[in-house]
Design an enzyme around this catalytic site. Sequence first.
Site, PDB file in Angstrom:
ATOM      1  N   GLU A 133      72.951  -2.245 -31.143  1.00  0.00           N
ATOM      2  CA  GLU A 133      71.597  -2.745 -31.472  1.00  0.00           C
ATOM      3  C   GLU A 133      70.713  -2.012 -30.719  1.00  0.00           C
ATOM      4  O   GLU A 133      69.440  -1.717 -31.331  1.00  0.00           O
ATOM      5  CB  GLU A 133      71.393  -4.126 -31.033  1.00  0.00           C
ATOM      6  N   TYR A 158      71.268  -6.429 -39.593  1.00  0.00           N
ATOM      7  CA  TYR A 158      72.655  -7.389 -39.575  1.00  0.00           C
ATOM      8  C   TYR A 158      72.442  -8.815 -39.505  1.00  0.00           C
ATOM      9  O   TYR A 158      73.430  -9.455 -39.209  1.00  0.00           O
ATOM     10  CB  TYR A 158      73.451  -6.734 -38.866  1.00  0.00           C
ATOM     11  N   ASN A 159      71.066  -9.101 -39.415  1.00  0.00           N
ATOM     12  CA  ASN A 159      70.753 -10.682 -39.186  1.00  0.00           C
ATOM     13  C   ASN A 159      71.248 -11.246 -37.868  1.00  0.00           C
ATOM     14  O   ASN A 159      71.860 -12.144 -37.760  1.00  0.00           O
ATOM     15  CB  ASN A 159      71.123 -11.238 -40.442  1.00  0.00           C
ATOM     16  N   CYS A 199      65.277  19.562 -25.035  1.00  0.00           N
ATOM     17  CA  CYS A 199      66.425  19.140 -25.236  1.00  0.00           C
ATOM     18  C   CYS A 199      67.625  19.907 -25.612  1.00  0.00           C
ATOM     19  O   CYS A 199      67.628  20.756 -26.729  1.00  0.00           O
ATOM     20  CB  CYS A 199      66.176  18.152 -26.822  1.00  0.00           C
TER      21      CYS A 199
END
EC number: 1.11.1.-
Lengths: 920, 528
Positions: free
Chosen positions: B499, B423-424, B121
Site C-alpha cells: 500500500e 483493491y478496496n 539519483c
Amino acid sequence: MGKTRTTSAEGRERQRLPARRFRTTSPAALRADSVDGGSLLAPLLGLTDRAFSDCPDLADGAMEKMSRVTTALGGSVLTGRTMHCHLDAPANAISVCRDAAQVVVAGRSIFKIYAIEEEQFVEKLNLRVGRKPSLNLSCADVVWHQMDENLLATAATNGVVVTWNLGRPSRNKQDQLFTEHKRTVNKVCFHPTEAHVLLSGSQDGFMKCFDLRRKDSVSTFSGEATEAGPWEWAMAGWVPVLPVLSCHILRLHHSFAHGPTQDAESTANGSRESWGCPLYPLGLCSGPQAGQSESVRDVQFSIRDYFTFASTFENGNVQLWDIRRPDRCERMFTAHNGPVFCCDWHPEDRGWLATGGRDKMVKVWDVTTHRAKEMHCVQTIASVARVKWRPECRHHLATCSMMVDHNIYVWDVRRPFVPAAMFEEHRDVTTGIAWRHPHDPSFLLSGSKDSSLCQHLFRDASQPVERANPEGLCYGLFGDLAFAAKESLVAAESGRKPYAGDRRHPIFFKRKLDPAEPFAGLASSALSVFETEPGGGGMRWFVDTAERYALAGRPLAELCDHNAKVARELGRNQVAQTWTMLRIIYCSPGLVPTANLNHSVGKGGSCGLPLMNSFNLKDMAPGLGSETRLDRSKGDARSDTVLLDSSATLITNEDNEETEGSDVPADYLLGDVEGEEDELYLLDPEHAHPEDPECVLPQEAFPLRHEIVDTPPGPEHLQDKADSPHVSGSEADVASLAPVDSSFSLLSVSHALYDSRLPPDFFGVLVRDMLHFYAEQGDVQMAVSVLIVLGERVRKDIDEQTQEHWYTSYIDLLQRFRLWNVSNEVVKLSTSRAVSCLNQASTTLHVNCSHCKRPMSSRGWVCDRCHRCASMCAVCHHVVKGLFVWCQGCSHGGHLQHIMKWLEGSSHCPAGCGHLCEYS
Amino acid sequence: MNRGGGSPSAAANYLLCTNCRKVLRKDKRIRVSQPLTRGPSAFIPEKEVVQANTVDERTNFLVEEYSTSGRLDNITQVMSLHTQYLESFLRSQFYMLRMDGPLPLPYRHYIAIMAAARHQCSYLINMHVDEFLKTGGIAEWLNGLEYVPQRLKNLNEINKLLAHRPWLITKEHIQKLVKTGENNWSLPELVHAVVLLAHYHALASFVFGSGINPERDPEISNGFRLISVNNFCVCDLANDNNIENASLSGSNFGIVDSLSELEALMERMKRLQEEREDEEASQEEMSTRFEKEKKESLFVVSGDTFHSFPHSEWSFTFISSPSSHPTSSPGEIKTKPKEWLSCTSGGQDFEDDMIITSDVSRYIEDPGFGYEDFARRGEEHLPTFRAQDYTWENHGFSLVNRLYSDIGHLLDEKFRMVYNLTYNTMATHEDVDTTMLRRALFNYVHCMFGIRYDDYDYGEVNQLLERSLKVYIKTVTCYPERTTKRMYDSYWRQFKHSEKVHVNLLLMEARMQAELLYALRAITRHLT
C-alpha cells in the site's frame, strides 16, 4: 422547408404512436402503484404524468409551438454582418437566446449577456455580481432556455449548477443553486420543450435531472458501466427473468429504488447492464475499472424524442437514456477512442446524433435502428470540442477544436475530407459555438479563449474547396495512367479526343466513374484510367534488364559486352549498340589525338565528323572496315550506311554532319529534327520485328539490312514519346544520333588508322548527351547503368544533381518492381552521397538471443545476459558474426559459405539432427 | 560499484552519522558501499517483494517484453506489487526509450541521466549510463555537461525548472529552445525530451521514496565507475541491524497508537463522506482552504524533520545556504545543494572527511537550484494553475499526442490506471472505498506545485493526510533525495508495504502530470 418538415414530423409522430401506446401501460401502473411511494415520486411523475397521458398530443403541441416560433421569426429576417467584440476574459461557452438577439458568454471570470445588433455586440448585462466572485461563477458551460427567455443555467467548475432568472428585479439574477455534484460540471442542458427540466453532466460520472420547482435533483443517472453480477439480483431479492417479460415489474422496482431522495451511491450500484445487454446488443460495454464511474462530458436532450437524452463519456462511450428510468441506460455504444467531448442531436432527423471526440473524429450515428449505426465520419485535424448541426442544412455541422486549431469548420458530412466552410477569425481556441437562430443557417456565433465573441456570416466564410486542387494524376507501374478531375472538366476535354489521333499510341481510354457518387453536383469527379496496350506494354524488359545487367566487378569491356548482349537478347538493339560503342570508346588502347580531329571538334562541337576517321568494329573484317572508311570519307553516306548496316548490323544512323554540310544525311536528319520520328522508322520499314535473331551476331558480309537505328518501336518508347513529340523528338534525334555516330565511326576504324584514335575524353560530351537522351526518353535505367559502369570516366561531365535525380528515379522504379537486390546494388555503387546514404538509414537489425529470447542490444552475436554466443555455425562451431543462414526446418545453420559447402556434399543437417536440409 | 570498497574513498560517498562512524572506526573493513540490505528495496523487507514475485508470471512476461535492460531490475520488482500498473508503466517507458520517436536513442538516455541527476539519483544514473553506452552514445559525454552538444546543454534550463519549480516555465523558455538557429529543438523533439524529463524526475521520486537498492551485480558498468551516492546514511538503508543502534529499527515505533491511527483515519473518511451532503463550505472558505494547504505545506518538512524522530539522537540540519558549507573538497562541487540533508553530530566535526560526490553534479548545472515552495513565492504575480483550464485529458493529451504520436495514449492509460487503481482495502480492512484518500494524495501533490482543482475541498487533505504522511509526500515529491527510511516508516504504520508502494506510485504520477501540465501549457502558449 418549414412545411415539409412539419409533414414529415407528423409522419413520424404517426409512426411513433404504437410505440407510445405500448409504453403507456407501465407508467400507468407506476402511477397507480406508487401511491404509497408517496410524494417522493411526484416531481418525476409531474413529468411522466403529462407525458404519458397525452403523449402524442403533447408532442404535437410542442411541434406546433415550434412552428409558431418559426413563422414568427420567419417574418423578421435576421440581419447582421461578420463582426466581433472583445471580452474581458476568455470564454468557456456561449448560448443564444431564442429571440436570436442576445447571446450569453460564460467563462472562468466572465458572465455577460450581449445584445446582437446590426453592426456590433452591445453589452447588456453583467451577471457576475457581488463583492467577491465565488467559484460558483466560474462557468464551464452555460445554456439559455429555448422556451423561456428569462431562464439561464450555468455549470460551475466547482460542481455547482446555478440557474438564473433574468426576470428578477434585483441586480443579482441568481435563482437557484444545486450543489449535488462532487466534481466539475461539464455540461448543462434544458429540456427543449419542458420549462422546468434541467439536466447536468459532471466529472464525477453522474448526470442529474433537476426540476426547477424543487430544491434538489429529481433523478440521478450514473455513467458507471460495470456489469452487475447475478449476486446483485439475489441480494436485491429479484429473480432475473426474461427482460421483456419482466419489464413492467422491474420498472416499478427501479422507480422505487431510485426515487429522488435516493443517493447517488445506491444508484451507482444499481444493476443495468445485464439487462441492457440482451435487450440492446450494441457496441462493447467496455466498462472502466470496477467501482469507477466515468466522467460525463456532454448531455443533450433529444429534440425529437421527448424522453430521450444522450450522454457522452470520457472513456469513449455514448449512452442513451430514458429520462424516466434512472436505473439503467437504454443503450450504450462505444463511439470514440478516448473521450467523447460533445454530441448534438440533429434538429430534424430523429435519431441522428453527431458526436465529436478527442480522437479527432466527428461521427454521425443513427440510433433509431436496432444497433447504433455510424452513418458518417469526418476526420478533423484536432480533437473536437463542440459540434453543432447547421439549421436548415440537413448534412451540415459546425465544429471547433479543443487544442491547437483555432478555426471553426462547417462540414458537409457527406464530404468528410474538405470542410464546406471555414471561419478563421479567432486567435486562440474556440470554446463555444452556436447558430444564432434555429432556422437560419447563415449566422454563427462563437466565443473563444482569445477573449472575443464573434458573429460569422456564412457568406463571408472561406471555402477551402475552392482552393483545393481538384485534379489528380498518377502513373501506374506498368505505364497506366490514372487521372481524376472534376467531371465538368473531363467532359469538356473528352470532346477533343486528345489521344485518339496518335497512331503510335495505341492506348485505349477507359473511363471508370465512381458509382458511389454520394452527392453529385457538390463534388463530382471523374476518374479516368488510361491503359497501355496489352501486349505492347509490359515492363518485362525493364525487370529483365535490371536483373541481368552487370554493373561492376569486371573489366569495363566485359561489362559492356555483357550488357550489350543482354540488351540484344531482349531485343533492345539500340541499347545494345550503345553498350558496344561504349566499349569501343573506352576500352581500346592507344589514345593519340590528332590535330585534324581537334580541329573539327573545335568547329563542330558534338558533331560526328572526326569520328568517321576512327573506325573499329569487332566483328568486321579489317579490309571491310577500311573500305567503308574510304567510302565514308568521300561523303557517300548512303552507300556507307548500307554497307555498314549490312555488314555489321550496327546501326549507323549516320553522322549528323550539319556543320560540314554533308548532304544526304544532313537532309534527312534535318527533317528528323523537324519532329516526325516516324521518318526514322520509315527508313527501314521492314524492321517490324526487333527481335530478329539474325541481328545478333551476323557474320556475313552482306546480310539483310539490319538497320537498328533508333531501335524499332519498343514499348518503352511509346509512352515516352507520347507527351510531346516535337520537343522530345528533336532532342531524341540529336542525342540518339550521337551515340550512333560514334558507333559508326568506331565501326570503321581500321588498323591502318589505328593511331588516329581519339582519347575517350573526347567522347565525354557525346556520352553525356547520350545519357541525357536516354534519361529524357524515360529509360533512366540505361542512364544509370552507363553511369555506374563508366564510373569516373563520365561522372565529371554530368552535374551532381542530375545524377542524383537519375539515381533516385531508377531506385524508385526498381523498388516499385520489388527488385530490392538490384536497387541495393545500385545504391551501393552510386557515388552520389545523397543516394548512397539511402542504404545507411535504418540499418539496424534487432536480434534476440536464442537462449533467453531477449534482445541483444550491444552486439549481435553475444548475449549480454546469458553471456553466450547466440549463433554458432553448425559446421565450424565458431560464432557467426555476419550472414547467418539457417534451415527453416531444423533451425540449424551457420556461415553461409560453410553451409553451402556442406550441403553440396551432404543433404543432412550439419548439426547431426538428421533433418534433411534444403538449400535453395 | 566498488566491491573492494573498504577504502575510505568509497566510504566517503556516504554521509555518515555519528554512530556509523564509530562503528566504522572500529571496523575499517566494513564494506560500506555495499548496501547492507538485500532485496530490491531498502525500505521493504525482501520477502514482501519476493513473495509477490514468485507468484507472478505476468511480471516476468512484462519484463521480457518491455524492459530495456532485459533484467528484472529493482524498480520493476517493487512495482510488481501492482502488476496492473506495472504494465502501463513499462509500456510507456519502453515506448519513450526504445520505440519510434524524434530523438535518437543515446539522447534519450542522456536526457534520463540529466533528469535523474537533478535529484542525485545515482540508481537511475547508473542504469542509464549503461544503456547510453549500449545504444552507442559517445562515452565522452559522460564526463559532464561541458562535453555534450550545445543542443543538449540548452535543455538544462528546462530540466532544472521542471524538476524543482515547474510553475516558472514560460513560453519564453520554449521559444529559447525552439528558435536558436542551428541548435534548436524541433517541437516533437522537445516534447519527447519533456516527457522523458518529467518521467525521470518522477521516477527518481519513486526510487527514493521506495528506497530502491542499487542493482546487485555491477558487472554492467563498462568500466565507468558507478556512482554510489545515497544521501542518507548507510544505516538508513539498513534493514537488518548490524550497526549497533537498536533504536533505528522502525518496527518498534509505537505500534499501539498506530492501530488507533488507522481507525481514526477510517473514521474520518467515513465522516467526510457523510458530511459532504450537509456541510456546505462557503466559496471563500474553499479557496482559503487551498491557500492554507498550500501555505502549510511550506512548513511541513522543515518543522517535522525534527518532530517525527523523537527517538533519534541525531539532529538533522539544513544547510541552507551554499556558502555556509565549506567542506567541498577541490574537484567536487563548489556549491553544495542547498537542501542537502546531512547528518552532523553534536560533538565531533566530521565535515572534513564528509565528501559529497561530484559524480552526479557533472550532469547538471546550478545544483543549488531546488524546490522552493510555491506558496512562498506565490506573491500574486504567480497565479495558481487552474486545473480546469488546462487538463491532461483535454489539452495535455492532445498536444502531446500531436507532437509525439501515441505517447499520449500510453501516458493517459498510465494516469488513469494509477488514479483508479484500488483493491478496496486499507491495511487490514477490506471493502473500503479509498477514492477519497487517493484523490487527496493526488491533489495534495498538485497543490504543492500550485495546481488547484476548483471542485476539490482542500479541507479533506487536512483531515485525511496526517502530518507524518505530509512530510513524506513533500519530501518524496519535492526533495526525494532526502527521503529516509524513518520517514517511510513513520506514516501509516499499520499499512502494508504494497500500500505504501501504491502511495509512491500515486505521488510519482501526480508529480509527472504536474510537470507535464506546466511544460505543455508553456508549449501551447508558444504555439498560439
